[in-house]
Motif scaffolding. Sequence first.
Motif, mmCIF file in Angstrom:
data_model
loop_
_atom_site.group_PDB
_atom_site.id
_atom_site.type_symbol
_atom_site.label_atom_id
_atom_site.label_comp_id
_atom_site.label_asym_id
_atom_site.label_seq_id
_atom_site.Cartn_x
_atom_site.Cartn_y
_atom_site.Cartn_z
ATOM 1 N N LYS A 93 -21.133 -34.778 17.749
ATOM 2 C CA LYS A 93 -20.640 -33.475 18.196
ATOM 3 C C LYS A 93 -20.539 -32.454 17.061
ATOM 4 O O LYS A 93 -21.082 -31.362 17.154
ATOM 5 C CB LYS A 93 -19.284 -33.655 18.866
ATOM 6 N N ASP A 94 -19.829 -32.767 15.999
ATOM 7 C CA ASP A 94 -19.604 -31.792 14.926
ATOM 8 C C ASP A 94 -20.290 -32.165 13.618
ATOM 9 O O ASP A 94 -20.092 -31.490 12.604
ATOM 10 C CB ASP A 94 -18.110 -31.655 14.659
ATOM 11 N N ARG A 95 -21.061 -33.208 13.631
ATOM 12 C CA ARG A 95 -21.699 -33.634 12.389
ATOM 13 C C ARG A 95 -22.990 -34.378 12.696
ATOM 14 O O ARG A 95 -23.267 -34.711 13.845
ATOM 15 C CB ARG A 95 -20.755 -34.516 11.593
ATOM 16 N N LEU A 96 -23.726 -34.618 11.643
ATOM 17 C CA LEU A 96 -24.970 -35.376 11.774
ATOM 18 C C LEU A 96 -24.842 -36.642 10.942
ATOM 19 O O LEU A 96 -24.493 -36.589 9.764
ATOM 20 C CB LEU A 96 -26.154 -34.542 11.272
ATOM 21 N N VAL A 97 -25.103 -37.765 11.559
ATOM 22 C CA VAL A 97 -25.024 -39.049 10.866
ATOM 23 C C VAL A 97 -26.444 -39.571 10.682
ATOM 24 O O VAL A 97 -27.216 -39.640 11.637
ATOM 25 C CB VAL A 97 -24.172 -40.061 11.660
ATOM 26 N N LEU A 98 -26.764 -39.907 9.445
ATOM 27 C CA LEU A 98 -28.048 -40.534 9.129
ATOM 28 C C LEU A 98 -27.754 -41.977 8.762
ATOM 29 O O LEU A 98 -27.324 -42.279 7.649
ATOM 30 C CB LEU A 98 -28.727 -39.797 7.976
ATOM 31 N N LYS A 99 -27.967 -42.864 9.717
ATOM 32 C CA LYS A 99 -27.582 -44.264 9.545
ATOM 33 C C LYS A 99 -28.590 -45.046 8.711
ATOM 34 O O LYS A 99 -29.787 -44.827 8.791
ATOM 35 C CB LYS A 99 -27.448 -44.951 10.914
ATOM 36 N N ALA A 100 -28.042 -45.989 7.967
ATOM 37 C CA ALA A 100 -28.839 -46.918 7.173
ATOM 38 C C ALA A 100 -28.336 -48.328 7.462
ATOM 39 O O ALA A 100 -27.569 -48.549 8.399
ATOM 40 C CB ALA A 100 -28.736 -46.579 5.697
ATOM 41 N N ASN A 101 -28.755 -49.278 6.635
ATOM 42 C CA ASN A 101 -28.321 -50.669 6.820
ATOM 43 C C ASN A 101 -26.811 -50.820 6.719
ATOM 44 O O ASN A 101 -26.186 -51.460 7.543
ATOM 45 C CB ASN A 101 -28.951 -51.560 5.751
ATOM 46 N N PRO A 103 -22.795 -49.109 5.694
ATOM 47 C CA PRO A 103 -22.044 -47.841 5.706
ATOM 48 C C PRO A 103 -22.107 -47.111 4.369
ATOM 49 O O PRO A 103 -22.002 -45.885 4.336
ATOM 50 C CB PRO A 103 -20.616 -48.287 6.029
ATOM 51 N N ASP A 104 -22.285 -47.838 3.276
ATOM 52 C CA ASP A 104 -22.381 -47.182 1.967
ATOM 53 C C ASP A 104 -23.621 -46.302 1.862
ATOM 54 O O ASP A 104 -23.611 -45.277 1.177
ATOM 55 C CB ASP A 104 -22.416 -48.226 0.851
ATOM 56 N N GLU A 105 -24.695 -46.697 2.502
ATOM 57 C CA GLU A 105 -25.936 -45.940 2.433
ATOM 58 C C GLU A 105 -26.074 -44.927 3.563
ATOM 59 O O GLU A 105 -26.995 -44.124 3.571
ATOM 60 C CB GLU A 105 -27.129 -46.903 2.463
ATOM 61 N N THR A 106 -25.165 -44.985 4.536
ATOM 62 C CA THR A 106 -25.186 -44.023 5.627
ATOM 63 C C THR A 106 -24.706 -42.667 5.128
ATOM 64 O O THR A 106 -23.758 -42.581 4.357
ATOM 65 C CB THR A 106 -24.287 -44.511 6.772
ATOM 66 N N VAL A 107 -25.374 -41.615 5.576
ATOM 67 C CA VAL A 107 -25.062 -40.258 5.141
ATOM 68 C C VAL A 107 -24.460 -39.506 6.326
ATOM 69 O O VAL A 107 -25.020 -39.524 7.420
ATOM 70 C CB VAL A 107 -26.336 -39.537 4.647
ATOM 71 N N VAL A 108 -23.306 -38.859 6.089
ATOM 72 C CA VAL A 108 -22.676 -38.021 7.104
ATOM 73 C C VAL A 108 -22.763 -36.578 6.616
ATOM 74 O O VAL A 108 -22.292 -36.253 5.526
ATOM 75 C CB VAL A 108 -21.209 -38.428 7.337
ATOM 76 N N ILE A 109 -23.371 -35.739 7.430
ATOM 77 C CA ILE A 109 -23.614 -34.346 7.053
ATOM 78 C C ILE A 109 -22.736 -33.447 7.913
ATOM 79 O O ILE A 109 -22.795 -33.506 9.148
ATOM 80 C CB ILE A 109 -25.096 -33.976 7.251
ATOM 81 N N SER A 110 -21.928 -32.629 7.268
ATOM 82 C CA SER A 110 -21.120 -31.654 8.006
ATOM 83 C C SER A 110 -21.905 -30.359 8.130
ATOM 84 O O SER A 110 -22.977 -30.202 7.536
ATOM 85 C CB SER A 110 -19.802 -31.416 7.278
ATOM 86 N N GLU A 111 -21.359 -29.415 8.876
ATOM 87 C CA GLU A 111 -22.075 -28.162 9.111
ATOM 88 C C GLU A 111 -22.181 -27.307 7.857
ATOM 89 O O GLU A 111 -23.063 -26.476 7.742
ATOM 90 C CB GLU A 111 -21.384 -27.380 10.223
ATOM 91 N N GLN A 112 -21.309 -27.519 6.873
ATOM 92 C CA GLN A 112 -21.335 -26.706 5.660
ATOM 93 C C GLN A 112 -22.430 -27.140 4.693
ATOM 94 O O GLN A 112 -22.857 -26.366 3.845
ATOM 95 C CB GLN A 112 -19.988 -26.778 4.935
ATOM 96 N N GLU A 113 -22.881 -28.353 4.800
ATOM 97 C CA GLU A 113 -23.885 -28.853 3.880
ATOM 98 C C GLU A 113 -25.282 -28.460 4.342
ATOM 99 O O GLU A 113 -25.535 -28.346 5.538
ATOM 100 C CB GLU A 113 -23.789 -30.368 3.760
#
Length: 144
Positions: A93-101, A103-113
Amino acid sequence: MLRIKKQTTKRDVLGFRLPMLTHEEPTLDITDITVIDPDNTYFMRMGSEAMTGYQIGQDHILVIDRALRPQPGSIVVFYHEGDFYTREYCPEKDRLVLKANTPDETVVISEQEHWVCWGVVTLTLNPVITPQQRIGRYSRVCAC
């Protein structure tokens, strides 16, 4: 990507067509199978083991189409601050999650980035030769 196909000429001997030429099949070109849009297709080597859970190992070759729009669940390549990230595209809803194997490698992108979706992975090429065969000119091509 520019490609020039060579036209092969068929020779008839003394005006008669050779019987072996009547059953000739067309040549197999790997780019005809792997590339849908030549102007927007790029090849990239996977640089990390962040996607081994998705059967994409380090040094596998990624076929990326920059014209495709990412869909939830698709494998995408994002660009941020000089680095490329290959992850699973999971918009929330409010962010974009780029999942990996992990959680340490998963990237969470907020609208400001500011991250740029560079393309969608359409295919991976996985080498199957053994390490003993990786010599000479094959050492770089099949280096996984």
